[in-house]
Write an enzyme that holds these catalytic residues in place. Structure first.
Site, mmCIF file in Angstrom:
data_model
loop_
_atom_site.group_PDB
_atom_site.id
_atom_site.type_symbol
_atom_site.label_atom_id
_atom_site.label_comp_id
_atom_site.label_asym_id
_atom_site.label_seq_id
_atom_site.Cartn_x
_atom_site.Cartn_y
_atom_site.Cartn_z
ATOM 1 N N MET A 159 39.518 56.314 58.787
ATOM 2 C CA MET A 159 39.555 57.185 59.979
ATOM 3 C C MET A 159 38.210 57.311 60.671
ATOM 4 O O MET A 159 37.921 58.332 61.274
ATOM 5 C CB MET A 159 40.029 58.602 59.575
ATOM 6 C CG MET A 159 41.417 58.604 58.989
ATOM 7 S SD MET A 159 41.951 60.240 58.459
ATOM 8 C CE MET A 159 41.202 60.360 56.851
ATOM 9 N N LYS B 139 52.677 60.754 64.811
ATOM 10 C CA LYS B 139 52.281 60.758 66.219
ATOM 11 C C LYS B 139 52.985 59.611 66.920
ATOM 12 O O LYS B 139 53.074 58.510 66.394
ATOM 13 C CB LYS B 139 50.772 60.504 66.335
ATOM 14 C CG LYS B 139 49.955 61.739 66.115
ATOM 15 C CD LYS B 139 48.485 61.455 66.362
ATOM 16 C CE LYS B 139 47.684 62.540 65.699
ATOM 17 N NZ LYS B 139 46.344 62.191 65.359
ATOM 18 N N ASP C 211 55.996 58.722 58.534
ATOM 19 C CA ASP C 211 54.850 58.837 59.426
ATOM 20 C C ASP C 211 54.706 57.619 60.338
ATOM 21 O O ASP C 211 55.396 56.619 60.170
ATOM 22 C CB ASP C 211 53.564 58.958 58.592
ATOM 23 C CG ASP C 211 53.433 60.335 57.977
ATOM 24 O OD1 ASP C 211 54.058 61.269 58.500
ATOM 25 O OD2 ASP C 211 52.714 60.456 56.975
HETATM 26 N N1 SAH Z 1 47.158 57.210 52.865
HETATM 27 C C1 SAH Z 1 46.613 56.130 53.633
HETATM 28 C C2 SAH Z 1 45.467 56.579 54.501
HETATM 29 C C3 SAH Z 1 45.855 57.583 55.549
HETATM 30 S S1 SAH Z 1 44.526 58.071 56.563
HETATM 31 C C4 SAH Z 1 46.194 54.999 52.690
HETATM 32 O O1 SAH Z 1 46.164 55.184 51.485
HETATM 33 O O2 SAH Z 1 45.910 53.907 53.175
HETATM 34 C C5 SAH Z 1 44.746 57.018 57.942
HETATM 35 C C6 SAH Z 1 43.636 56.001 57.976
HETATM 36 O O3 SAH Z 1 43.901 54.974 57.045
HETATM 37 C C7 SAH Z 1 43.479 55.291 59.290
HETATM 38 O O4 SAH Z 1 42.733 56.055 60.207
HETATM 39 C C8 SAH Z 1 42.745 54.052 58.868
HETATM 40 O O5 SAH Z 1 41.386 54.312 58.645
HETATM 41 C C9 SAH Z 1 43.383 53.771 57.527
HETATM 42 N N2 SAH Z 1 44.470 52.808 57.653
HETATM 43 C C10 SAH Z 1 45.760 52.988 57.361
HETATM 44 N N3 SAH Z 1 46.457 51.847 57.553
HETATM 45 C C11 SAH Z 1 45.569 50.924 57.967
HETATM 46 C C12 SAH Z 1 45.646 49.553 58.303
HETATM 47 N N4 SAH Z 1 46.799 48.883 58.267
HETATM 48 N N5 SAH Z 1 44.509 48.912 58.675
HETATM 49 C C13 SAH Z 1 43.342 49.549 58.726
HETATM 50 N N6 SAH Z 1 43.212 50.849 58.416
HETATM 51 C C14 SAH Z 1 44.294 51.529 58.032
#
Ligand code: SAH
Length: 517
Positions: free
Chosen positions: A184, A69, A43
């Site tokens: 998100m 994306k 992803d």
């Molecule tokens: N599975 C992922 C979450 C996926 S949903 C996890 O466990 O972290 C995607 C959301 O995760 C983004 O919109 C944001 O809110 C958050 N996210 C993922 N990576 C991030 C990062 N490095 N810094 C801040 N938010 C992050």
């Protein structure tokens, strides 16, 4: 489907969490699977270094599929991703399905597991460090703290609080009293804040932090209150990906922030990987908070010459086979296989491996070594062979890397052995590996490039081109390296006072630490 799920030779899908960004936050299991998988489906939020590392040093290229994306384009539809995973697994591949953070935390990993289970495809889940814990931690915010927050709720901000049948009960969440961690939620932040205050009765003074690109070198954190955070985040241009933390724990940041207080935080520094010492330099720069871009990447290229073919034709006539790297094992094995041979062709040949890694690589092909020296260097190999009574007068096959030292063949010759030292692979600068760096230079995202020798200067100029190299500030380890850089038209902005790696890191820190990021 001829093979039942889980049977030997059947494919398998690993649903793997890549961690939140910082490649150092991958799990050991994720690393191991990435290094050995046949295919990778990943992803957008996976750090590019993790992908590059997985693809590096492979003789058979990794089958890579990007499904996230990119540049405003929509991601691959979920049905297509599901079909791809099933197809790759049914081809017998070991597939890593890599997702940002944890695969089961707002990651649709469980939906993919359902599909795989339904299709009878074997799968395993490898949890990852989730952004909702890691981004706050890197911002100096604990999601729980004794006496301050005894619970934490992870919630998606994807749901519209204005919608009548929202899946989230925002007012219940507000009344629960612990820390709220929002994924998100950047676009809907305004609606969510309103719902928490107006429906849930939270005080507008409740502290809030929004952390953008958490754990990455570019991490930014904005702190405010429920009443001011929307305006504040907008003013600072905060966008996705971001984690929002709501609750009193946010106050700890003032005292225990650490990540963004390091002197090179937010700096992107290029390290040329022409020497083994490059990794020590990278580690020191990272320890001071810099994002390190190692370039150019090295690619292993087999040299499939007539000498190798001839040696393999008569491989049974050798007494010894010496292998000094995993790469040598892989390439020799591939060459053997191409000739329709296998481990039996080496039945009478004694095997010497330089170290445990090489020995393990041989064992993976059913070949147990006869000799591994105590010191995993050419000198160690020589000492170990010299101590054997069966080397004098023997015939030795030594497939090796281009440009390798002649130490082993010379010493063996002196011991009265006949050595066929054959070049079977070379390391070449990986042009494709330098491509992202060229883009970063053009966008002005590189703060400085470090040089530890004249050859690293030449290597770098070859990789990115003279014009781009001249657009950067260089930091050099000493006068000789500086002179080479200047000869090639580069600007030497810093030079180490003592010609050591530590001296170079100090010079870079002095150059950049005072400047605004
Ligand atoms: N599975 C992922 C979450 C996926 S949903 C996890 O466990 O972290 C995607 C959301 O995760 C983004 O919109 C944001 O809110 C958050 N996210 C993922 N990576 C991030 C990062 N490095 N810094 C801040 N938010 C992050």
């Amino acid at each position: 489907m001829a093979t039942p799920a889980g049977a030997a030779g059947a494919g398998i899908v690993y649903l793997v969490g890549a961690g939140p960004g910082d490649p150092g936050l991958q799990t050991v299991r994720a690393r191991a699977l990435l290094a050995t998988s046949d295919a990778l489906v990943y992803d957008a939020l996976v750090h590019p270094d993790i992908i590059a590392m997985a693809a590096r040093d492979r003789v058979v290229p990794l089958d890579m599929h990007f499904v996230g994306k990119r540049g405003g384009q929509a991601s691959t539809p979920q049905e297509e991703i599901n079909a791809l995973l099933i197809r790759l697994a049914r081809e017998g591949k070991r597939v890593v399905r890599l997702k940002g953070g944890d695969p089961f935390v707002f990651g649709r990993g469980s939906e993919e597991a359902q599909v795989l289970a339904g299709a009878g495809v074997a799968f395993e889940v490898v949890p990852g460090v989730t952004a909702g814990v890691a981004a706050p931690a890197y911002a100096g915010i604990p999601v729980t703290h004794r006496g301050v927050a005894t619970s934490v709720t992870f919630v998606t901000g994807h749901e519209d609080p204005a919608r009548e049948r929202s899946g989230t009960d925002w007012s219940a969440l507000a009344r629960a009293g612990g820390t709220i961690v929002l994924y998100m939620g950047v676009k809907r932040l305004s609606d969510i804040v309103t719902a928490l205050v107006e429906q849930g009765g939270m005080t507008p003074e409740t502290p809030v932090a929004v952390i953008e690109w958490g754990t990455c070198a570019s991490q930014r954190t904005v702190t405010a209150t429920l009443s001011t955070i929307v305006e504040q985040a907008r003013a600072e241009g905060i966008g996705a990906p971001a984690i929002t933390v709501i609750g009193d724990v946010v106050r700890f940041r003032e005292q225990i922030a650490w990540f963004d207080r390091r002197p090179l935080h937010g700096r992107r520094i290029v390290v040329t990987r022409a020497r083994a010492q490059a990794s020590a330099l990278s580690e020191l720069l990272r320890a001071r908070g810099a994002e390190v871009v190692e370039v150019p990447a090295i690619r292993i290229e087999p040299v499939d010459g007539a000498a190798l073919q001839a040696a393999l034709d008569t491989v049974q006539s050798y007494d010894w086979l010496i292998l000094t790297s995993r790469n040598a094992v892989t390439i020799m094995w591939e060459a053997l296989r191409r000739r329709g041979l296998d481990a039996r062709a080496l039945a009478g040949v004694k095997l010497c491996a330089v170290g445990p890694g090489t020995a393990e690589a041989l064992l993976e092909h059913g070949l147990a070594v006869d000799l591994v020296p105590e010191r995993a260097v050419a000198e160690g190999v020589m000492e170990a062979l010299a101590a054997r009574p069966d080397v004098r007068g023997s015939r030795v096959f030594f497939p090796r890397a281009e440009g390798a030292r002649d130490l082993i063949p010379t010493a063996l010759g002196e011991m009265g052995a006949t050595v066929d030292a054959v070049t079977i692979y070379r390391s070449v600068p990986d042009g494709a590996g330098a491509e992202p760096l060229r883009g970063a230079i053009d966008r002005g995202e590189v703060d400085c490039v470090t040089f530890t020798s004249s050859s690293t200067v030449r290597f770098f100029v070859d990789a990115v081109g003279a014009e781009r190299a001249r657009a950067l500030r260089a930091a050099s380890i000493g006068p000789v390296t500086s002179a080479t850089a200047r000869e090639l038209g580069l600007t030497v902005a810093a030079e180490a006072r003592t010609a050591t790696i530590a001296g170079l890191v100090d010079a870079v820190t002095e150059l950049l630490a005072g400047e605004p990021v």
